[in-house]
Design an enzyme around this catalytic site. Structure first.
Site, PDB file in Angstrom:
ATOM      1  N   MET A  84       0.850  -1.195   0.000  1.00 10.51           N
ATOM      2  CA  MET A  84       0.000   0.000   0.000  1.00 10.51           C
ATOM      3  C   MET A  84       0.886   1.247   0.000  1.00 10.51           C
ATOM      4  SD  MET A  84      -2.741  -1.486   2.770  1.00 10.51           S
ATOM      5  CE  MET A  84      -4.006  -0.245   2.526  1.00 10.51           C
ATOM      6  N   HIS A  85       1.556   1.461  -1.123  1.00  6.37           N
ATOM      7  CA  HIS A  85       2.560   2.526  -1.179  1.00  6.37           C
ATOM      8  C   HIS A  85       1.946   3.916  -0.955  1.00  6.37           C
ATOM      9  CE1 HIS A  85       5.359  -0.436  -2.805  1.00  6.37           C
ATOM     10  NE2 HIS A  85       4.475  -0.754  -3.736  1.00  6.37           N
ATOM     11  N   ASP A  86       1.107   4.329  -1.897  1.00  9.80           N
ATOM     12  CA  ASP A  86       0.582   5.696  -1.843  1.00  9.80           C
ATOM     13  C   ASP A  86      -0.406   5.898  -0.697  1.00  9.80           C
ATOM     14  OD1 ASP A  86       2.104   6.117  -4.067  1.00  9.80           O
ATOM     15  OD2 ASP A  86       0.441   6.079  -5.484  1.00  9.80           O
TER      16      ASP A  86
END
Ligand SMILES: [Ca+2]
Length: 363
Positions: free
Chosen positions: A290-292
Site C-alpha cells: 500500500m505505497h501511496d
C-alpha cells in the site's frame, strides 16, 4: 504495452524488488512514534494538493485518493495529474471519474506534465511497468468518462497560485513522479519557502533495511521515472516527509480487508468490488503493498510512522544507478547538495489498516 495483469498496477510493482534481495542493514537510531512536527492542530483540516499519477483502484493512487476523500483531517484543494503509472491523460480522466463516483466533483482536477523533465523513452523502459512515455488516448474509466472536465489552468499554475495564496499553509501530497512540483519550484521565485510540507511516496534507501528498488535493482519507480525532478524537489529546502519502499513494504492489502470494505456497499466500495473482486476470486491469497495509501495515512496521522532525519539525494547520472535515492546521516562526496529530510522507516500497520478500512468503507 499492456500491464502484465491489472493486479500489478495496483501497487506500483513489486516484482523486481522480490527478485532483488538487496538488504543492507545499518543499525538505525530509533526515533519514537510521533516525532513529526506535523501533528494535527485543532484549527481545522490541513489544506492539501494531491499530486498523482492516478489510475482507478485497485491501483494505489486510486485507493489513496479515496482514503484522503474520506478523511476530515484533509481539505483537498485540487488534484494535479502527472505521467507515471500510466499517461497523464489517463491520470486525469480516471481521477475525474473517481471523484464523480465519490460525489466529490467539487474538487477540481488540473492536467500536469505529460513527460518527465529529461528521462526519455527507451526500449527497456517500455518493457517494465508504467506508460509515462506514451501519448495513447486514455481508456474509458469504469462507467464511462466523467461529465466534468479538467480545469483549463495547468497543474503547475494551480500549484503556484494556491501556494502563493496560502503561504506556509499547504501540504503537497506527491504520490507520482515529481515533475509538476519541480517545475513549479523552478518557475516561481521563492515558492519553495512558502510550501508548508511535501509528503512524498518515493525512493528506496539502501542504507536502511529493505532498501532495494522496484524498477531497477536500486531505483524506486516514482524517482526513476523523473530522477531530475526528484533531485530538484529533494534539494529545494522544503520540509519533506518521505515514504520510501523500505516502509511501504511493511504494508499489505489482502482479501480480509477487501471483504470488510465491500461489505459496506457504497458507490466507492462497489467500484472497488468491481475492480478487485475478480482478482481475489481467482486468488484469495494475493496481497499488494500500500505505497501511496501509506503516504496519505502518514499525513492524516504522523504518529503512525517512525522516521529519522537523513540527507537524501537522487542520482541523475544516466547509468546503472539512474534514479537511485541515497540516504545518509552525514553529507558525502558527490551528495553535497543533499538536504536533511524526514525518512519514514517503520509503521504501526495494525493501526494504519484499521483506519484505512474504516474510512474507505464509510459513507
Ligand atoms: Ca502513484
Amino acid at each position: 504495452m499492456k500491464h502484465p495483469t491489472k493486479w500489478i498496477t495496483w501497487s506500483s510493482i513489486g516484482t523486481f524488488a522480490c527478485l532483488a534481495a538487496v538488504l543492507v542493514t545499518t543499525p538505525a537510531s530509533t526515533v519514537a512514534h510521533g516525532s513529526s512536527k506535523q501533528a494535527n492542530s485543532d484549527t481545522g483540516p490541513q489544506k492539501v494538493i494531491f499530486d498523482t499519477d492516478f489510475v482507478v483502484p485497485p491501483q494505489d493512487d486510486g485507493m489513496a485518493l479515496i482514503l484522503a476523500l474520506k478523511s476530515r483531517e484533509l481539505q483537498i484543494l485540487g488534484v494535479t495529474t502527472v505521467a507515471g503509472n500510466d499517461t497523464m491523460q489517463r491520470a486525469t480522466s480516471d481521477a475525474l471519474r473517481v471523484l464523480e463516483i465519490a460525489e466529490r466533483t467539487d474538487i477540481p482536477v488540473y492536467r500536469g506534465a505529460n513527460r518527465p523533465l529529461v528521462h526519455e523513452k527507451t526500449d527497456w523502459g517500455t518493457t517494465v511497468h508504467g506508460k509515462w512515455w506514451s501519448d495513447e488516448p486514455p481508456p474509458t474509466p469504469p462507467g464511462g468518462f466523467a461529465k466534468k472536465q479538467a480545469e483549463k489552468e495547468s497543474a503547475v499554475d494551480f500549484i503556484i497560485r494556491t501556494i502563493e495564496a496560502n503561504p506556509n499553509q499547504v501540504t503537497i501530497i506527491a504520490i507520482g513522479p515529481l515533475t509538476n512540483i519541480a517545475t513549479a519550484i523552478r518557475q516561481e521565485p521563492g515558492l519553495a519557502q512558502k510550501v508548508k510540507k511535501i509528503a512524498i511516496m518515493g525512493g528506496a534507501i539502501g542504507s536502511l533495511p529493505d532498501g532495494g528498488g522496484n524498477v531497477t535493482p536500486n531505483a524506486e519507480f516514482n524517482f526513476w521515472v523523473d530522477p531530475e525532478a526528484a533531485h530538484v524537489v529533494l534539494r529545494s529546502g522544503i520540509t519533506i516527509s518521505l515514504t520510501p519502499l523500505n516502509v511501504t513494504r511493511k504494508t499489505h492489502f489482502s482479501k480480509q480487508y477487501y471483504d470488510q470494505i465491500v461489505a459496506a456497499d457504497t458507490p466507492v466500495t462497489r467500484l472497488i468490488k468491481e475492480r478487485m473482486g475478480p482478482g481475489f476470486a481467482a486468488n484469495p491469497d494475493r496481497r499488494g503493498a500500500m505505497h501511496d495509501q501509506l503516504t496519505v495515512g502518514s499525513v492524516i496521522d504522523p504518529t503512525l510512522m517512525k522516521s529519522k532525519d537523513l540527507y537524501v539525494d537522487v542520482d541523475i547520472n544516466y547509468g546503472p544507478d539512474y534514479g537511485v535515492s541515497v540516504g545518509a546521516e552525514k553529507p558525502w562526496e558527490g551528495g553535497e547538495g543533499a538536504t536533511k529530510i524526514s525518512v519514514q522507516y517503520d509503521v504501526d500497520f495494525d493501526r494504519f489498516i484499521s483506519m484505512f478500512v474504516e474510512r474507505v468503507a464509510s459513507r
